[in-house]
Design a protein around this motif. Structure first.
Motif, PDB file in Angstrom:
ATOM      1  N   ARG A  66       0.831  -1.208   0.000  1.00  0.00           N
ATOM      2  CA  ARG A  66       0.000   0.000   0.000  1.00  0.00           C
ATOM      3  C   ARG A  66       0.866   1.259   0.000  1.00  0.00           C
ATOM      4  NH1 ARG A  66      -3.487  -2.830   4.242  1.00  0.00           N
ATOM      5  NH2 ARG A  66      -5.210  -3.740   3.049  1.00  0.00           N
ATOM      6  N   LEU A  69       2.474   1.845  -3.540  1.00  0.00           N
ATOM      7  CA  LEU A  69       1.530   2.349  -4.531  1.00  0.00           C
ATOM      8  C   LEU A  69       1.055   3.755  -4.194  1.00  0.00           C
ATOM      9  CD1 LEU A  69       1.656  -0.472  -5.747  1.00  0.00           C
ATOM     10  CD2 LEU A  69      -0.806  -0.343  -6.113  1.00  0.00           C
ATOM     11  N   ASP A  70       0.925   4.056  -2.898  1.00  0.00           N
ATOM     12  CA  ASP A  70       0.553   5.421  -2.510  1.00  0.00           C
ATOM     13  C   ASP A  70       1.629   6.412  -2.950  1.00  0.00           C
ATOM     14  OD1 ASP A  70      -1.810   4.617  -1.429  1.00  0.00           O
ATOM     15  OD2 ASP A  70      -1.125   4.641   0.661  1.00  0.00           O
ATOM     16  N   LEU A  72       3.402   6.228  -5.496  1.00  0.00           N
ATOM     17  CA  LEU A  72       3.357   6.365  -6.955  1.00  0.00           C
ATOM     18  C   LEU A  72       2.016   6.901  -7.442  1.00  0.00           C
ATOM     19  CD1 LEU A  72       5.018   2.970  -7.981  1.00  0.00           C
ATOM     20  CD2 LEU A  72       6.082   5.225  -7.951  1.00  0.00           C
ATOM     21  N   SER A  73       1.177   7.351  -6.529  1.00  0.00           N
ATOM     22  CA  SER A  73      -0.189   7.724  -6.907  1.00  0.00           C
ATOM     23  C   SER A  73      -0.231   8.830  -7.956  1.00  0.00           C
ATOM     24  CB  SER A  73      -0.975   8.150  -5.659  1.00  0.00           C
ATOM     25  OG  SER A  73      -0.344   9.248  -5.024  1.00  0.00           O
ATOM     26  N   GLU A  74       0.677   9.804  -7.865  1.00  0.00           N
ATOM     27  CA  GLU A  74       0.631  10.924  -8.811  1.00  0.00           C
ATOM     28  C   GLU A  74       0.998  10.501 -10.230  1.00  0.00           C
ATOM     29  OE1 GLU A  74       2.221  15.540  -9.216  1.00  0.00           O
ATOM     30  OE2 GLU A  74       2.532  14.407  -7.364  1.00  0.00           O
ATOM     31  N   LEU A  76       0.966   7.475 -11.450  1.00  0.00           N
ATOM     32  CA  LEU A  76      -0.026   6.491 -11.876  1.00  0.00           C
ATOM     33  C   LEU A  76      -1.298   7.185 -12.353  1.00  0.00           C
ATOM     34  CD1 LEU A  76       0.326   3.698  -9.150  1.00  0.00           C
ATOM     35  CD2 LEU A  76       0.970   3.537 -11.562  1.00  0.00           C
ATOM     36  N   ALA A  77      -1.727   8.212 -11.641  1.00  0.00           N
ATOM     37  CA  ALA A  77      -2.926   8.947 -12.037  1.00  0.00           C
ATOM     38  C   ALA A  77      -2.719   9.669 -13.365  1.00  0.00           C
ATOM     39  CB  ALA A  77      -3.309   9.941 -10.945  1.00  0.00           C
ATOM     40  N   GLU A 233       9.820   9.198  -9.357  1.00  0.00           N
ATOM     41  CA  GLU A 233       9.494  10.449  -8.684  1.00  0.00           C
ATOM     42  C   GLU A 233       9.939  11.662  -9.488  1.00  0.00           C
ATOM     43  OE1 GLU A 233      10.852   7.843  -7.410  1.00  0.00           O
ATOM     44  OE2 GLU A 233       9.529   7.182  -5.786  1.00  0.00           O
TER      45      GLU A 233
END
Length: 237
Positions: A66, A69-70, A72-74, A76-77, A233
């Protein structure tokens, strides 16, 4: 991909990513390369069908999954429209048939006698009447035998039969190209091998894509995504 199985003290998973094809191409390429270079990524391959990229990953535990993935959220979005995660429960061991030779050897005639050719060194095999030709790099040798006999010894791994007259080693294939109703394998040495209609199901099983039998013209890479030293990043700065 590497052999998939649960890590002894960790969590293994398969991520299936579908990309936003409206995204800027150079940025998408950089994202894929950087993703493949992350420390928890074991391997990544581009595919065609239900998703665009399959990634094998390993985490310490669910909390680590979790958190990763959090983080990488930006990106990924920005680049991914859908992500599906399948957690690996246990590997399935497929036993070899009794008496099977894991690395067959073939003896071929040469100028001063006979030469030993190991199956692991062969790139492809082509039929020539009652003989087959063993291709090793830029050299080749005739071997007395029918291609179906070699197929019994070499397929389904590490070779695949792409035509009634041709066997090709998996890692000698760069990509499969689909034009109309025809598939062609482009090999790493630049050669091309047509895929006969009867061999297409085995080809699709090899690449894990059962949706492309009647797909529009496309190409499917079977070579790993090459990692680059760019951090994910940095893509969103």
């Amino acid at each position: 991909m590497h052999t998939i199985g649960g890590a002894p003290n960790g969590l293994a998973a398969i991520l299936c990513l579908s990309f936003d094809h409206r995204a800027e191409l150079a940025g998408l390429r950089a994202f894929k390369a950087a993703l493949a270079d992350l420390p928890f990524v074991v391997s990544a391959v581009e595919v065609s069908g239900a998703c665009d990229l399959i990634v094998e990953v390993r985490f310490a535990d669910m909390a680590d999954y979790r958190a990763r993935l959090d983080a990488l959220s930006e990106p990924l979005a920005h680049y991914v429209t859908r992500i599906e995660t399948s957690f690996v429960c246990a590997p399935i061991d497929v036993p070899q048939p009794s008496g099977a030779d894991p690395d067959p050897v073939f003896w071929v005639r040469c100028d001063d006698g006979h030469r030993r050719i190991a199956a692991r060194d062969i790139d492809r095999v082509t039929a020539e009447r009652d003989y087959v030709r063993l291709h090793v790099g830029i050299s080749s040798w005739l071997y007395h035998g029918r291609i179906h006999e070699l197929a019994d010894r070499l397929c389904p791994s590490p070779f695949i039969r792409l035509h009634r007259s041709a066997l090709v080693r998996h890692d000698h294939i760069d990509r499969f190209v689909h034009h109309g109703r025809r598939w062609t394998a482009r090999l790493v040495d630049g050669a091309e091998q047509p895929v006969s209609r009867g061999c297409v199901p085995d080809m699709l099983r090899m690449i894990g894509d059962r949706s492309s039998m009647h797909a529009p013209p496309s190409s499917i890479s079977v070579r790993p995504v090459e990692p680059r030293p760019t951090a994910v990043e940095n893509l969103v700065r």
